[in-house]
Design an enzyme around this catalytic site. Structure first.
Site, PDB file in Angstrom:
ATOM      1  N   ASP A  41       0.820  -1.223   0.000  1.00  0.00           N
ATOM      2  CA  ASP A  41       0.000   0.000   0.000  1.00  0.00           C
ATOM      3  C   ASP A  41       0.851   1.269   0.000  1.00  0.00           C
ATOM      4  O   ASP A  41       0.435   2.301   0.532  1.00  0.00           O
ATOM      5  CB  ASP A  41      -0.953   0.041   1.219  1.00  0.00           C
ATOM      6  CG  ASP A  41      -1.807  -1.194   1.311  1.00  0.00           C
ATOM      7  OD1 ASP A  41      -2.295  -1.634   0.260  1.00  0.00           O
ATOM      8  OD2 ASP A  41      -1.974  -1.726   2.425  1.00  0.00           O
ATOM      9  N   GLY A  43       1.746   3.048  -2.567  1.00  0.00           N
ATOM     10  CA  GLY A  43       1.434   3.991  -3.656  1.00  0.00           C
ATOM     11  C   GLY A  43       2.130   3.602  -4.947  1.00  0.00           C
ATOM     12  O   GLY A  43       2.425   4.459  -5.784  1.00  0.00           O
ATOM     13  N   LYS A  44       2.353   2.298  -5.130  1.00  0.00           N
ATOM     14  CA  LYS A  44       3.030   1.827  -6.353  1.00  0.00           C
ATOM     15  C   LYS A  44       2.199   2.151  -7.594  1.00  0.00           C
ATOM     16  O   LYS A  44       2.742   2.450  -8.643  1.00  0.00           O
ATOM     17  CB  LYS A  44       3.274   0.312  -6.281  1.00  0.00           C
ATOM     18  CG  LYS A  44       4.245  -0.087  -5.187  1.00  0.00           C
ATOM     19  CD  LYS A  44       4.424  -1.579  -5.106  1.00  0.00           C
ATOM     20  CE  LYS A  44       3.234  -2.306  -4.531  1.00  0.00           C
ATOM     21  NZ  LYS A  44       2.942  -2.039  -3.119  1.00  0.00           N
ATOM     22  N   GLY A  68      -4.155  -4.086  -4.324  1.00  0.00           N
ATOM     23  CA  GLY A  68      -5.102  -3.041  -4.708  1.00  0.00           C
ATOM     24  C   GLY A  68      -4.307  -1.819  -5.084  1.00  0.00           C
ATOM     25  O   GLY A  68      -3.796  -1.118  -4.216  1.00  0.00           O
ATOM     26  N   HIS A  69      -4.127  -1.604  -6.373  1.00  0.00           N
ATOM     27  CA  HIS A  69      -3.341  -0.460  -6.831  1.00  0.00           C
ATOM     28  C   HIS A  69      -4.282   0.650  -7.271  1.00  0.00           C
ATOM     29  O   HIS A  69      -5.147   0.436  -8.109  1.00  0.00           O
ATOM     30  CB  HIS A  69      -2.415  -0.889  -7.977  1.00  0.00           C
ATOM     31  CG  HIS A  69      -1.351  -1.855  -7.523  1.00  0.00           C
ATOM     32  ND1 HIS A  69      -0.573  -2.580  -8.371  1.00  0.00           N
ATOM     33  CD2 HIS A  69      -0.932  -2.177  -6.273  1.00  0.00           C
ATOM     34  CE1 HIS A  69       0.272  -3.329  -7.662  1.00  0.00           C
ATOM     35  NE2 HIS A  69       0.062  -3.099  -6.396  1.00  0.00           N
ATOM     36  N   GLN A 252       2.254  -5.838  -3.112  1.00  0.00           N
ATOM     37  CA  GLN A 252       2.595  -5.940  -1.681  1.00  0.00           C
ATOM     38  C   GLN A 252       3.947  -5.246  -1.446  1.00  0.00           C
ATOM     39  O   GLN A 252       4.256  -4.310  -2.161  1.00  0.00           O
ATOM     40  CB  GLN A 252       2.597  -7.402  -1.204  1.00  0.00           C
ATOM     41  CG  GLN A 252       1.203  -8.052  -1.194  1.00  0.00           C
ATOM     42  CD  GLN A 252       0.774  -8.610  -2.529  1.00  0.00           C
ATOM     43  OE1 GLN A 252       1.521  -9.288  -3.190  1.00  0.00           O
ATOM     44  NE2 GLN A 252      -0.459  -8.333  -2.942  1.00  0.00           N
ATOM     45  N   ASP A 361       2.741  14.811   1.774  1.00  0.00           N
ATOM     46  CA  ASP A 361       1.816  15.864   2.218  1.00  0.00           C
ATOM     47  C   ASP A 361       1.040  15.467   3.481  1.00  0.00           C
ATOM     48  O   ASP A 361       0.592  16.338   4.224  1.00  0.00           O
ATOM     49  CB  ASP A 361       0.827  16.182   1.084  1.00  0.00           C
ATOM     50  CG  ASP A 361       0.150  14.918   0.553  1.00  0.00           C
ATOM     51  OD1 ASP A 361       0.885  13.962   0.214  1.00  0.00           O
ATOM     52  OD2 ASP A 361      -1.091  14.868   0.492  1.00  0.00           O
TER      53      ASP A 361
HETATM   54  P1  IMP Z   1      -2.694 -12.579   1.638  1.00  0.00           P
HETATM   55  O1  IMP Z   1      -1.734 -12.062   0.624  1.00  0.00           O
HETATM   56  O2  IMP Z   1      -4.121 -12.261   1.315  1.00  0.00           O
HETATM   57  O3  IMP Z   1      -2.482 -14.025   1.943  1.00  0.00           O
HETATM   58  O4  IMP Z   1      -2.400 -11.805   3.011  1.00  0.00           O
HETATM   59  C1  IMP Z   1      -1.195 -11.984   3.765  1.00  0.00           C
HETATM   60  C2  IMP Z   1      -0.775 -10.665   4.423  1.00  0.00           C
HETATM   61  O5  IMP Z   1      -0.390  -9.760   3.401  1.00  0.00           O
HETATM   62  C3  IMP Z   1      -1.886  -9.978   5.203  1.00  0.00           C
HETATM   63  O6  IMP Z   1      -1.291  -9.294   6.301  1.00  0.00           O
HETATM   64  C4  IMP Z   1      -2.444  -8.973   4.235  1.00  0.00           C
HETATM   65  O7  IMP Z   1      -3.058  -7.866   4.872  1.00  0.00           O
HETATM   66  C5  IMP Z   1      -1.174  -8.558   3.506  1.00  0.00           C
HETATM   67  N1  IMP Z   1      -1.417  -8.080   2.149  1.00  0.00           N
HETATM   68  C6  IMP Z   1      -1.718  -8.807   1.056  1.00  0.00           C
HETATM   69  N2  IMP Z   1      -1.850  -8.022  -0.006  1.00  0.00           N
HETATM   70  C7  IMP Z   1      -1.623  -6.774   0.402  1.00  0.00           C
HETATM   71  C8  IMP Z   1      -1.570  -5.515  -0.264  1.00  0.00           C
HETATM   72  O8  IMP Z   1      -1.768  -5.386  -1.472  1.00  0.00           O
HETATM   73  N3  IMP Z   1      -1.292  -4.429   0.519  1.00  0.00           N
HETATM   74  C9  IMP Z   1      -1.026  -4.548   1.846  1.00  0.00           C
HETATM   75  N4  IMP Z   1      -1.046  -5.693   2.500  1.00  0.00           N
HETATM   76  C10 IMP Z   1      -1.333  -6.808   1.785  1.00  0.00           C
END
Ligand code: IMP
Length: 462
Positions: A41, A43-44, A68-69, A252, A361
């Site tokens: 998360d 900001g990629k 989620g980008h 991630q 910011d």
């Molecule tokens: P999973 O990838 O759904 O198995 O989640 C494993 C861990 O990675 C959890 O702590 C999720 O909240 C975290 N996680 C998975 N995808 C993201 C992402 O895109 N952004 C932030 N955390 C993520």
């Protein structure tokens, strides 16, 4: 039917085995990797979208719909989960590599939204035939496993990521290419059930899949996705041979890497730069420049170590100012201070050439800003990250506190426009992280960006 990619070039008999031009090309490839340097998360999406017009190809290398980008332009926010953030740019090919996971129904929803917005996905997107498929029972398994872990739950996104990557490692996974032959999908599911999956599902109180239903799903999915499936590795090799530039997009972040993150509170893939060649089937040297995206503070979703978390009013302020709620799950993110120990680790693990620092910011208005410079553990000080959660539990961050700034950063377009205290914070952050900031984001919009003179990103910013 699978069709072999056309033959691109057969060297004439007697040609040198490694043409000099090819070797030279391999070393001057203008390729860039944009990866997460913290807990995801960061900001990629904004960074990739911004740089994408300077590349022929954007290739996503791992993860699936857990990502989620967010890309903001024209006053509108666009959320992407599987699809690379270059999809909004004309003339850019967006590739989803072998090391990713695809949830067909979720992807079809994502594609429908893009088509509604007039994005010509057919000409811009290619999914690797080798990518693994998240089956509905993988999502059920994810939720059931999390339920059983109770207090020790990882806090996954419940998108079936762990179970689908486990199926891949067990070698009973279903790949996109398999969808073309639904009988093979039924046979694979049957094989998995017979090899222990049925017992696991039963023990967890989750329903076992009907192999014939899996075959019907495969047929429907292939009818809709088949035209978008192809040989991503081959297309990348051709881009390398033509010296067309590639942007490698991570999902991630480093601290969620399966090997190098805060295990077991991690995702199930190699999020680090080293994951790029393995997941996409390109030579390691194709990854020429690597930048790590980091927020000017830190956030984490889900459970697990987060030494600089602020559970008080400042954490709440950062969450509200930074709108720190998950793009995929809507969960509130845990918020805290910039952790230079974790950042320096990310710099080393990924070989970062620069940090792209986002949400600068959001710090505006705080009376003071803190950076963790070291960890205190068992009475000693360290600048290394611990390998176990048990050790993390004993970590206390050592902070350096700097004066904040109250001036708005709206309209800041060069480092010289920054308030003095903001510049001092930035300089200290670079120093402690042992890496320069190559891009600074001061707002969600594409325009709210500074690329400092001398940045490795300068060549892609003109
Ligand atoms: P999973 O990838 O759904 O198995 O989640 C494993 C861990 O990675 C959890 O702590 C999720 O909240 C975290 N996680 C998975 N995808 C993201 C992402 O895109 N952004 C932030 N955390 C993520």
């Amino acid at each position: 039917m699978y069709t072999a990619p056309p033959i691109q070039c057969i060297p004439p008999v007697g040609a040198p085995r490694l043409p000099a031009l090819f070797l030279l090309g391999a070393y001057v490839m203008p390729n860039l990797a944009v990866i997460g340097a913290q807990w995801g998360d960061e900001g990629k999406g904004k960074v990739v979208d911004l740089l994408a017009p300077h590349f022929s190809v954007v290739a996503r290398y791992q993860g699936g719909p857990n990502a989620g980008h967010t890309v903001v332009f024209g006053g509108k926010s666009h959320a992407l989960h599987h699809i690379p953030s270059g999809i909004f740019r004309d003339g850019v090919r967006n590739l989803v590599g072998a090391g990713t996971l695809v949830d067909p129904d979720a992807l079809l929803g994502e594609l429908a939204k893009l088509r509604d917005e007039g994005v010509p996905v057919e000409s811009r997107l290619l999914l690797s035939a080798r990518a693994h498929v998240i089956m509905p029972f993988h999502r059920d398994l994810d939720a059931a496993l999390e339920g059983r872990l109770a207090g020790a739950a990882i806090g996954t996104t419940k998108r079936g990521i762990g179970p689908a990557y486990s199926a891949k490692s067990q070698r009973w996974g279903v790949r996109l290419a398999d969808l073309e032959t639904p009988d093979d999908v039924a046979a694979r599911v049957e094989q998995a059930l017979g090899a222990g999956l049925a017992q696991q599902l039963q023990a967890l109180g989750a329903a076992a899949p009907d192999p014939r239903e899996s075959a019907r799903l495969a047929e429907r999915w292939w009818a809709e996705l088949g035209p978008l499936v192809g040989d991503v590795t081959e297309e990348l090799h051709q881009a390398i041979a033509d010296r067309r530039s590639i942007l490698f997009e991570g999902a991630q972040g480093t601290m969620l890497d399966i090997d190098h993150g805060t295990y077991p509170f991690v995702t199930s893939s190699s999020t680090i730069a080293g994951g790029i060649p393995a997941s996409l089937g390109v030579p390691p040297r194709a990854v020429e420049t690597v930048v790590g995206v980091a927020k000017a503070y830190a956030t984490r979703v889900g459970a697990g170590p987060f030494p600089t978390e602020d559970k008080g009013a400042t954490g709440d302020q950062l969450r509200e100012a930074g709108r720190e709620y998950g793009t995929t799950t809507g969960r509130p993110r845990r918020c805290g201070w910039f952790d230079a120990v974790a950042m320096r680790y990310a710099v080393r693990v990924n070989g970062l050439d620069a940090i792209t620092l986002t949400k600068f910011d959001v710090l505006t208005g705080l009376p003071t800003v803190k950076i963790a410079t070291a960890y205190e553990i068992d009475g000693g000080r360290t600048t290394s990250v611990p390998p176990t959660v048990r050790a993390y539990d004993r970590v206390r961050p050592v902070y350096e506190e700097l004066p904040g700034w109250s001036e708005s950063l709206d309209g800041v377009r060069s480092l010289a426009d920054l308030p003095r205290n903001a510049r001092a914070y930035l300089a200290r952050l670079e120093e402690l992280s042992e890496c320069p900031v190559g891009l600074l984001s001061v707002g969600a919009d594409r325009a709210a960006t500074v690329i400092p003179a001398g940045s490795v990103l300068e060549r892609w910013s003109k």
